[in-house]
Design an enzyme around this catalytic site. Structure first.
Site, mmCIF file in Angstrom:
data_model
loop_
_atom_site.group_PDB
_atom_site.id
_atom_site.type_symbol
_atom_site.label_atom_id
_atom_site.label_comp_id
_atom_site.label_asym_id
_atom_site.label_seq_id
_atom_site.Cartn_x
_atom_site.Cartn_y
_atom_site.Cartn_z
ATOM 1 N N SER A 1 36.590 33.999 33.380
ATOM 2 C CA SER A 1 36.695 33.823 34.825
ATOM 3 C C SER A 1 35.328 34.084 35.443
ATOM 4 O O SER A 1 34.427 34.588 34.781
ATOM 5 C CB SER A 1 37.703 34.824 35.388
ATOM 6 O OG SER A 1 37.211 36.139 35.170
ATOM 7 N N LYS A 2 35.192 33.739 36.714
ATOM 8 C CA LYS A 2 33.913 33.934 37.404
ATOM 9 C C LYS A 2 33.460 35.386 37.318
ATOM 10 O O LYS A 2 32.316 35.684 37.029
ATOM 11 C CB LYS A 2 34.060 33.553 38.880
ATOM 12 C CG LYS A 2 33.874 32.084 39.142
ATOM 13 C CD LYS A 2 32.945 31.873 40.342
ATOM 14 C CE LYS A 2 32.279 30.510 40.321
ATOM 15 N NZ LYS A 2 33.202 29.395 40.467
#
Ligand code: GLU
Length: 483
Positions: free
Chosen positions: A242-243
């Site tokens: 994920s970011k």
């Protein structure tokens, strides 16, 4: 196939160069360099709606920043569309492909039926053997591969080993769309063939595509390249990256203050190992890299490890390089810190002198810049909360009493230290009771590189002005903003 290795990196410019793409590029680059071969760069811009010019620029800039050079000119896939069409036509001519006139509605029905029956949606081959003379009016056909329906398709993968698919599970895929544009599957095969690619190294999300592509190579009568599908990068918790866990564009890593050498070293160890060695110079990486030591399970992204490596590379970097790299980040970092986009000469000079002490503790270039705050901070210096708590009334009195001694001493670290120690002894204070408020007054922080070095870097006038500002005496030589 020639003996010389030719790899390629083939990003789609629908987004920036992300960390997984950067690692794919690095592995291709290492494999090519290791074997004395070449790495080509192909921008897969056939998706006209999603491909953008800024994404192309970001990919090229990202590769350059990371130090991954490619051989020859960049190949743009869309520019080769005529060649892709011609290749599809040649398969029609040889009977290995056919025109399919199924309407969007028919395809929709096929998908619905498959869904209802709990099957994966597949094209049912209805135009495989049908006479195009029966084509309904007004339907523009696509060209589909006449794939083998019996037996199996096997890929000997350099990382995954031998992987097989039953041909009955692979339907007749579209090669050319009804608007005459090639599909990704066709374009990749034709380009890899025309570019004489010997080794396709890419993420294992493309593994099934390798089966599809193998069928297309077979239809052309071309031999397929070797494939190596590397496991994807996951977050520290094992879930898709994920970011927050690092799924960022490569320019974000640059702006977070990582050195390209540290990122290269970090990326090479994401999924590949060489004994228990962690630190690799480029030469060592190139000499040791092989696909056989790439693991089959997903690698986990770990910011802490990247930071540690970055700290290592920063300590090993020259002071000039670090100052230049920080300056390179000023367009991004400067404005919020009261700095312009370049360092004034006086700040640059101070930074160079302070760098040996500063780089000992910093993990990123951003840390480094922030820890050097005191070098350019305009007077009176703002103290952070921790530093402010060190400057109480007793401390202020001590600073005021110390000041004349500092005014008289030779301005070099040993003499300053002797003066501060002598003063502490005389007034019956511990060294820390004098040194801590002094540090706070000079740097605005509770921790800093060696205090006496800091004072030398700042110079006598600036140091005394900062002490005066905290000691509550009239400011004699007000410090001037330098930024
Ligand atoms: N363009 C594809 C992508 O960005 C890669 C294709 C390939 O490596 O074969 O995912």
């Amino acid at each position: 196939m020639s003996d010389r290795i030719v790899t390629r990196f083939a990003p789609s410019p629908t987004g920036f160069l992300h960390i997984g793409g950067a690692r794919t590029a690095l592995f291709n680059w290492l494999y090519a360099r290791r074997t004395g071969g070449t790495m080509l760069l192909r921008i897969e811009d056939t998706d006209r709606e999603r491909s953008t010019e800024p994404a192309i620029e970001a990919i090229l800039d990202g590769l350059r920043w990371l130090g991954l050079d490619w051989d020859g000119d960049v190949v743009f896939q869309y520019a080769r569309a005529a060649r892709h069409r011609e290749a599809a036509e040649s398969l029609l001519a040889s009977g290995r492909a056919y025109r399919c006139f199924a309407t969007p509605q028919e395809l929709e029905e096929m998908r619905d039926t498959a869904r209802r029956e709990g099957r994966a949606p597949r094209y049912d081959g209805r135009w495989r053997d049908r006479d195009p003379a029966e084509a309904p009016a007004g339907v523009k056909p696509v060209i589909r591969l006449r794939a083998r329906q019996e037996g199996e398709t096997a890929v000997e993968d350099g990382v995954q080993g031998r992987v097989t698919w039953q041909n009955k599970d692979l339907d007749d895929l579209v090669l050319l769309r009804s608007d005459g544009n090639p599909t990704y599957m066709l374009a990749v095969v034709v380009d890899d063939h025309d570019m004489a690619i010997t080794d396709v190294i890419r993420g294992d999300d493309h593994l099934t595509n390798a089966a599809r592509q193998t069928q297309i190579y077979d239809a052309f009568g071309w031999s397929a390249p070797r494939f190596a599908h590397i496991p994807l990068i996951h977050g520290p918790d094992g879930a898709k990256l994920s970011k927050r866990h690092g799924a960022l564009g490569i320019e974000a890593y640059r702006d977070l203050g990582y050195l390209p050498a540290a990122l290269r070293n970090y990326l090479v160890r994401l999924g590949w190992s060489h004994g228990d060695q962690e630190i690799f110079s480029d030469e060592e990486m190139v000499a040791a890299f092989d696909l056989g030591s790439v693991g089959r399970s997903a690698a986990r992204f770990d910011f802490a490890k990247l930071e540690n490596l970055n700290g290592h590379y920063m300590r090993a970097a020259s002071d000039e390089e670090l100052v230049d790299r920080i300056e390179g980040l000023l367009p991004v970092l400067g404005p919020s810190r009261g700095l312009g986009t370049t360092f004034p000469a006086v700040v640059r000079a101070r930074l160079l002198v302070a760098m040996p002490g500063l780089k000992e503790r910093a993990k990123t270039l951003v840390d480094l810049l922030d820890s050097a705050y005191y070098l350019w901070a305009p007077g009176p210096l703002a103290l952070d909360a921790k530093a402010a708590s060190l400057v109480d009334d007793a401390a202020r009195d001590r600073l005021a009493a110390l000041r004349p001694r500092l005014d008289a001493v030779a301005w070099e670290p040993a003499a300053i230290e002797a003066a501060v120690r002598g003063f502490a002894d005389e007034v019956g204070a511990k060294l820390g009771q004098v040194a801590q408020p002094l540090r706070a007054s000079l740097t605005g922080r509770a921790t800093s590189p060696g205090l006496f070095d800091v004072m030398v870097v700042l110079g006598r006038d600036e140091s005394l002005a900062r002490i005066d500002a905290q000691a509550g005496r009239p400011v004699i030589a007000a410090s001037q903003p330098v930024a």
